[in-house]
Design an enzyme around this catalytic site. Structure first.
Site, PDB file in Angstrom:
ATOM      1  N   GLU A  76      -9.009  -2.638  -6.078  1.00  0.00           N
ATOM      2  CA  GLU A  76      -8.099  -2.104  -5.065  1.00  0.00           C
ATOM      3  C   GLU A  76      -8.839  -1.827  -3.762  1.00  0.00           C
ATOM      4  OE1 GLU A  76      -5.145  -1.642  -4.383  1.00  0.00           O
ATOM      5  OE2 GLU A  76      -3.930  -1.189  -6.120  1.00  0.00           O
ATOM      6  N   PHE A  90      -4.609   8.771   7.518  1.00  0.00           N
ATOM      7  CA  PHE A  90      -3.941   7.477   7.418  1.00  0.00           C
ATOM      8  C   PHE A  90      -4.937   6.427   7.899  1.00  0.00           C
ATOM      9  CE2 PHE A  90       0.507   5.631   7.377  1.00  0.00           C
ATOM     10  CZ  PHE A  90       0.044   4.333   7.222  1.00  0.00           C
TER      11      PHE A  90
HETATM   12  O1  LIG Z   1      -2.040   4.862  -4.793  1.00  0.00           O
HETATM   13  P1  LIG Z   1      -0.803   4.392  -4.086  1.00  0.00           P
HETATM   14  O2  LIG Z   1      -0.082   5.490  -3.355  1.00  0.00           O
HETATM   15  O3  LIG Z   1       0.111   3.617  -4.990  1.00  0.00           O
HETATM   16  O4  LIG Z   1      -1.255   3.449  -2.926  1.00  0.00           O
HETATM   17  C1  LIG Z   1      -2.226   2.452  -3.074  1.00  0.00           C
HETATM   18  C2  LIG Z   1      -1.634   1.096  -2.850  1.00  0.00           C
HETATM   19  O5  LIG Z   1      -1.086   1.047  -1.514  1.00  0.00           O
HETATM   20  C3  LIG Z   1      -1.596  -0.089  -0.856  1.00  0.00           C
HETATM   21  O6  LIG Z   1      -0.755  -1.168  -1.038  1.00  0.00           O
HETATM   22  P2  LIG Z   1       0.619  -1.314  -0.264  1.00  0.00           P
HETATM   23  O7  LIG Z   1       1.727  -0.954  -1.197  1.00  0.00           O
HETATM   24  O8  LIG Z   1       0.563  -0.576   1.036  1.00  0.00           O
HETATM   25  O9  LIG Z   1       0.739  -2.854  -0.011  1.00  0.00           O
HETATM   26  P3  LIG Z   1      -0.296  -3.833   0.675  1.00  0.00           P
HETATM   27  O10 LIG Z   1      -1.357  -4.080  -0.366  1.00  0.00           O
HETATM   28  O11 LIG Z   1       0.510  -5.022   0.992  1.00  0.00           O
HETATM   29  O12 LIG Z   1      -0.855  -3.146   1.902  1.00  0.00           O
HETATM   30  C4  LIG Z   1      -2.930  -0.362  -1.519  1.00  0.00           C
HETATM   31  O13 LIG Z   1      -3.303  -1.714  -1.424  1.00  0.00           O
HETATM   32  C5  LIG Z   1      -2.728   0.049  -2.954  1.00  0.00           C
HETATM   33  O14 LIG Z   1      -2.303  -1.024  -3.763  1.00  0.00           O
END
Ligand SMILES: O=P(O)(O)OC[C@H]1O[C@H](OP(=O)(O)OP(=O)(O)O)[C@H](O)[C@@H]1O
Length: 99
Positions: A9, A67
């Site tokens: 991640e 952020f």
């Molecule tokens: O712990 P959480 O609150 O679940 O957040 C973490 C997730 O948020 C982001 O993805 P996002 O959904 O923004 O999509 P992206 O990967 O397209 O940016 C990041 O890549 C993680 O997968």
């Protein structure tokens, strides 16, 4: 015997994404599930996920409750390709409620 999975991640924030993925992968028969994340923001955690088997949690850096954008992380698909981590000012993402 199930396979071992390492979920990579960019950031673990609330933990919801990792939590759902772990549940899904466990249902599919993974025998161990590790998480490797560039940034970890524990201050925002609402889902306390459990790793599976001998899975480990690897994190590059703990991130304060800002952020952050860049290095693949976006705000409304903006700033994702910045070659550094930036902190977005609150006025950039908080809705203007004066209208
Ligand atoms: O712990 P959480 O609150 O679940 O957040 C973490 C997730 O948020 C982001 O993805 P996002 O959904 O923004 O999509 P992206 O990967 O397209 O940016 C990041 O890549 C993680 O997968």
């Amino acid at each position: 015997m199930g396979v071992g999975v390492v979920k990579v991640e960019d950031i673990v924030d609330t933990g919801n994404t990792v939590s759902c993925l772990i549940a899904h992968l466990e249902k599919k028969g993974a025998s161990s599930i590790s998480v490797c994340t560039f940034l970890d923001k524990p201050a925002r955690r609402t889902a306390n996920f459990q790793l599976v088997g001998d899975g480990k949690f690897y994190r590059g850096f703990e991130c304060p409750d800002y952020f952050v954008v860049g290095y693949g992380m976006d705000y409304a698909e903006l700033y994702r390709n910045l070659p550094y981590i930036g902190v977005l000012k609150a006025e950039m993402y908080k809705k203007d409620t004066s209208n």
